[in-house]
Design an enzyme around this catalytic site. Structure first.
Site, PDB file in Angstrom:
ATOM      1  CE  LYS A 201      -3.458   2.454   2.693  1.00  0.00           C
ATOM      2  NZ  LYS A 201      -4.424   2.478   3.771  1.00  0.00           N
ATOM      3  N   GLY A 263      -4.837  -1.560   4.845  1.00  0.00           N
ATOM      4  CA  GLY A 263      -4.015  -2.699   4.406  1.00  0.00           C
ATOM      5  C   GLY A 263      -4.682  -4.035   4.696  1.00  0.00           C
ATOM      6  NE  ARG A 264      -6.621  -3.365  10.771  1.00  0.00           N
ATOM      7  CZ  ARG A 264      -5.960  -2.214  10.851  1.00  0.00           C
ATOM      8  NH1 ARG A 264      -4.806  -2.079  10.226  1.00  0.00           N
ATOM      9  NH2 ARG A 264      -6.439  -1.199  11.519  1.00  0.00           N
ATOM     10  CD  GLU A 350      -1.992  -4.003  11.299  1.00  0.00           C
ATOM     11  OE1 GLU A 350      -2.658  -3.931  10.255  1.00  0.00           O
ATOM     12  OE2 GLU A 350      -0.769  -4.198  11.288  1.00  0.00           O
ATOM     13  CG  HIS A 381      -4.125 -35.239  16.369  1.00  0.00           C
ATOM     14  ND1 HIS A 381      -4.328 -36.507  16.879  1.00  0.00           N
ATOM     15  CD2 HIS A 381      -5.132 -35.017  15.489  1.00  0.00           C
ATOM     16  CE1 HIS A 381      -5.395 -37.037  16.298  1.00  0.00           C
ATOM     17  NE2 HIS A 381      -5.907 -36.148  15.455  1.00  0.00           N
ATOM     18  CE  LYS A 509       5.744  -0.808   9.948  1.00  0.00           C
ATOM     19  NZ  LYS A 509       4.750  -0.270   9.031  1.00  0.00           N
TER      20      LYS A 509
HETATM   21  O1  LIG Z   1       1.123  -2.718   2.242  1.00  0.00           O
HETATM   22  P1  LIG Z   1       2.227  -2.101   3.031  1.00  0.00           P
HETATM   23  O2  LIG Z   1       2.175  -0.605   3.009  1.00  0.00           O
HETATM   24  O3  LIG Z   1       3.572  -2.616   2.582  1.00  0.00           O
HETATM   25  O4  LIG Z   1       2.040  -2.505   4.530  1.00  0.00           O
HETATM   26  C1  LIG Z   1       2.049  -3.841   4.930  1.00  0.00           C
HETATM   27  C2  LIG Z   1       1.490  -4.003   6.316  1.00  0.00           C
HETATM   28  O5  LIG Z   1       2.269  -3.280   7.242  1.00  0.00           O
HETATM   29  C3  LIG Z   1       1.438  -2.663   8.218  1.00  0.00           C
HETATM   30  O6  LIG Z   1       1.425  -1.317   7.981  1.00  0.00           O
HETATM   31  C4  LIG Z   1       1.940  -2.944   9.605  1.00  0.00           C
HETATM   32  O7  LIG Z   1       3.293  -2.663   9.716  1.00  0.00           O
HETATM   33  C5  LIG Z   1       0.062  -3.282   7.985  1.00  0.00           C
HETATM   34  O8  LIG Z   1      -0.964  -2.491   8.435  1.00  0.00           O
HETATM   35  C6  LIG Z   1       0.080  -3.492   6.514  1.00  0.00           C
HETATM   36  O9  LIG Z   1      -0.892  -4.407   6.103  1.00  0.00           O
END
Ligand SMILES: O=P(O)(O)OC[C@H]1O[C@](O)(CO)[C@@H](O)[C@@H]1O
Length: 544
Positions: A201, A263-264, A350, A381, A509
Site C-alpha cells: 500500500k 491494508g488489512r 491490528e 493432536h 519500525k
Molecule cells: O502494504 P504495506 O504498506 O507494505 O504494509 C504492509 C502491512 O504493514 C502494516 O502497515 C503494519 O506494519 C500493515 O498495516 C500493513 O498491512
C-alpha cells in the site's frame, strides 16, 4: 466502559456466570432454534454459548446505546470514520453494486471500476499469453512480494481456492525479509515465465522493498541485465505512484488503490490482483460478490438479533468484558482455510488491539482478545489438550464446509464427525464418575481407576460457535471474510475504538532503523543496557 450503561448486563452476569452450558440447555428448550441464524447458505450455530434470551436482549441493547446503525451507515456511505487519519473506510465500496459513493465529493466507484477494468484486462492478457515474458514464453508463475495485509489476504484466498486456479498457474508468496523465503523461491523459478507482483500500500515497507530490490537484481542477473524486460516481469499494487515509479515500475504497470482501503482490508482491491491472476478474474469477482452479499446482510438487517456479524461480535464482547476470557481460537476444519486464523489475527488484533479510545482517552476495559489458531483437525493432536483440560477457558469458532467437492465423502464424514465431537466435548465434558466407570469396564482395578479417573475429568462448559459454509468456493469465502470484517467493526464501535489505524506498529519500525544503522556502522548508539548488549552480541558475530 464508562460510555455505556452496563448495570443490567453486570447484574445479569452475576446471575448467569456460574450456570453451566448444560444447565442453560436444560433451562431452555429448543436452544438450537433460538440460537442459530442462516443467511444465503451460511449457517451460524451459536447455541453452545453462555447466554440465554435475557443475555442476548441486554447485549443487543449495547447496539442501541452506541447507535450502531448510525456507525454502519457512516462506514458504508464514506464518512471519515478513521478519525486519527481523517480517512473514509470503504473496503465495502470495492465490492459494491452501488453506482455512487462519495468521498470529498468524488465518486470513488468510478475510480474502483477503472482499476477493476485494468485488472481484468491484465488477467486476460496474461492468461491468453498476450502479455508474455521477455523471451515470448507464457507467464505461468506469480511471485507476490508483500507483507501483512499485502500478503495474508492473498495467501489465504489462493490457498483456499487452489482448485479454482488457472491451468498451469503457480503462485508463491515472499513476505519475510530473512532472505530464506526469497532465496528458496528464486532457486526454483524461471525468469522467463515469472511475474513479480510487488504488493505494498505504502511502497515504503522495509521488508517488501528489500525483497523487491533483491528480486529485481536477481532478475537482471539472469537476463544479461535486460532492463527493458522489467516491464513484462514486474508490476506494482500500491497507493503510492511516486514511489512505484522511482522503483522503476512504469505507471501502466501499476494497479492503484486508495487511502480509504486499509491494508488489512485490501484483498478486495488491486492487492487482489495476485488472486485474480491465480484463480481467474471471474472467480475473483465471485469472491467480491460473496463479500458484497455479507455487506448487504450486515447493512440491511436492522433487527440486530438476526444480524450474524453483530451477534458474533456481541458474543466476543460478553466473553472479553464479562467472563474475562481474553483469548479466542479459530479452528477451521478444512485444510484449505488453514491460513484463516492468521488472516483474522491481523484483522482483529491490528484493528482493535488498542488501549486508547477514539477521543484519545486511556481505556480501562479489555479490548481485543488474543486471536490464534490453525487447522482444527491438526490442533486436536496438539494444543486441544489445553483447551479441554487447561486452567483457562478459551472460546472457539469452528469453521467448516458442508461439502468439499474437491475432496471425497469418506474423508469429509470423518472431518465433520471430529468437528462436531470436539464442540460436544468442549460443552459437555466428562465427569469423574463416567471416567471411572469407563476404566472399570476396561478391566482396570478399582484402586487404579480411582486414581486415573482424576486425570480423565473434562470440566466441559467451554463455549464454541459453529460457522458452516456450503462449500469453500470463491463466493462463500468472500462471505466468510466479510463476516469477520464486520464483526471486528462492531466490536470496535462498542469499545469506542478507531479500528482503522495501526499506530502500534510504528515504534518497532522506528527503532529498527536506528538498530540497523548501529549494525551497519558497527557503532552502538544510545539504547538501554540490555539492547546495547544484544546488538554487541550480533556485531561480535559479524565482525569475525
Ligand atoms: O502494504 P504495506 O504498506 O507494505 O504494509 C504492509 C502491512 O504493514 C502494516 O502497515 C503494519 O506494519 C500493515 O498495516 C500493513 O498491512
Amino acid at each position: 466502559m464508562k460510555h455505556l450503561n452496563l448495570a443490567d448486563l453486570t447484574n445479569h452476569f452475576q446471575e448467569l456466570k456460574n450456570k453451566t452450558l448444560l444447565e442453560l440447555f436444560a433451562e431452555e428448550k429448543g436452544r438450537n432454534q433460538l440460537y442459530s441464524l442462516a443467511y444465503n447458505g451460511l449457517h451460524f450455530d451459536f447455541s453452545k454459548n453462555k447466554i440465554n434470551q435475557s443475555t442476548l436482549a441486554k447485549l443487543l441493547d449495547l447496539t442501541k446505546q452506541v447507535k450502531l446503525s448510525e456507525h454502519i451507515e457512516a462506514m458504508f456511505s464514506g464518512q471519515k470514520i478513521n478519525n486519527t487519519e481523517n480517512r473514509a473506510v470503504l473496503h465495502t465500496a470495492l465490492r459494491s453494486e452501488e453506482t455512487s459513493v462519495l468521498v470529498d465529493g468524488r465518486n470513488v466507484i468510478n475510480d474502483i471500476s477503472s482499476v477493476k477494468k485494468q485488472m481484468k484486462s491484465f488477467c486476460q492478457k496474461l492468461h491468453s499469453g498476450e502479455h508474455a515474458g521477455f523471451s515470448g514464453k507464457k507467464i505461468t508463475h506469480i511471485i507476490n512480494i508483500g507483507i501483512g495485509g499485502s500478503d495474508l489476504g492473498p495467501v489465504l484466498v489462493c490457498q483456499a481456492l487452489k482448485p479454482y486456479r488457472q491451468a498451469g498457474m503457480k503462485i508463491d508468496f515472499i513476505s519475510s525479509v530473512d532472505g530464506y523465503m526469497l532465496n528458496d523461491i528464486l532457486a526454483d523459478i524461471d525468469p522467463e515465465t515469472t511475474l513479480f507482483v510487488i504488493a505494498s500500500k505504502t511502497f515504503t515497507t522495509q521488508e517488501t522493498m528489500t525483497n523487491a530490490m533483491s528480486a529485481r537484481k536477481w532478475f537482471l542477473s539472469k537476463t544479461a541485465n535486460n532492463t527493458a524486460a522489467i516491464a513484462q516481469h514486474f508490476i506494482a499494487l500500491s497507493t503510492n505512484e511516486k514511489a512505484v515509479t522511482e522503483f522503476g515500475i512504469a505507471k501502466e504497470n501499476m494497479f492503484a488503490f486508495w487511502d480509504f482501503v486499509g491494508g488489512r482490508y485490501s484483498l478486495w482491491s488491486a492487492i487482489g490482483l495476485s488472486i485474480a491472476l491465480y484463480i481467474g478474474y471471474d472467480n475473483f469477482e465471485q469472491l467480491l460478490a460473496g463479500a458484497n452479499s455479507m455487506d448487504k446482510h450486515f447493512r440491511e438487517t436492522s433487527d440486530f438479533s438476526q444480524n450474524i456479524p453483530v451477534i458474533l461480535a456481541l458474543l466476543g464482547i460478553w466473553y472479553v468484558n464479562f467472563f474475562d476470557y481474553n483469548s479466542l481460537i479459530l479452528s477451521p476444519y478444512n485444510t484449505r482455510l488453514t491460513r484463516f486464523p492468521a488472516y483474522v489475527q491481523q484483522l482483529e488484533m491490528e484493528s482493535n488491539g488498542k488501549s486508547v479510545d477514539k477521543n484519545g482517552q486511556r481505556i480501562s476495559y479489555n479490548t481485543c482478545p488474543v486471536v490464534w489458531g490453525d487447522s482444527g483437525i491438526n490442533g486436536q493432536h496438539a494444543y486441544y489438550q489445553l483447551l479441554h483440560q487447561g486452567s483457562q477457558i478459551i472460546p472457539m469458532d469452528i469453521i467448516i464446509a458442508l461439502s468439499d467437492r474437491f475432496s471425497n465423502k469418506e474423508h469429509n464424514d470423518i472431518l465433520w464427525s471430529n468437528a462436531v465431537a470436539q464442540a460436544e466435548a468442549f460443552m459437555c465434558g466428562k465427569t469423574y464418575e463416567t471416567a471411572k466407570a469407563e476404566l472399570l469396564s476396561q478391566g482396570m482395578s478399582s484402586t487404579d481407576a480411582d486414581e486415573i479417573a482424576k486425570h480423565k475429568i473434562f470440566d466441559g462448559n467451554r463455549p464454541s460457535n459453529m460457522i458452516v459454509l456450503p462449500e469453500i468456493s470463491p463466493y462463500y469465502l468472500g462471505m466468510l471474510i466479510a463476516l469477520y470484517e464486520h464483526k471486528t467493526f462492531v466490536q470496535g464501535v462498542i469499545w469506542n475504538i478507531n479500528s482503522f489505524d495501526q499506530m502500534g506498529v510504528e515504534l518497532g519500525k522506528q527503532l529498527a532503523k536506528a538498530v540497523l544503522k548501529d549494525i551497519e556502522t558497527a557503532v552502538v548508539s544510545n539504547h538501554d543496557e540490555s539492547t546495547v548488549a544484544i546488538i554487541q552480541h550480533y556485531l561480535n558475530f559479524i565482525s569475525k
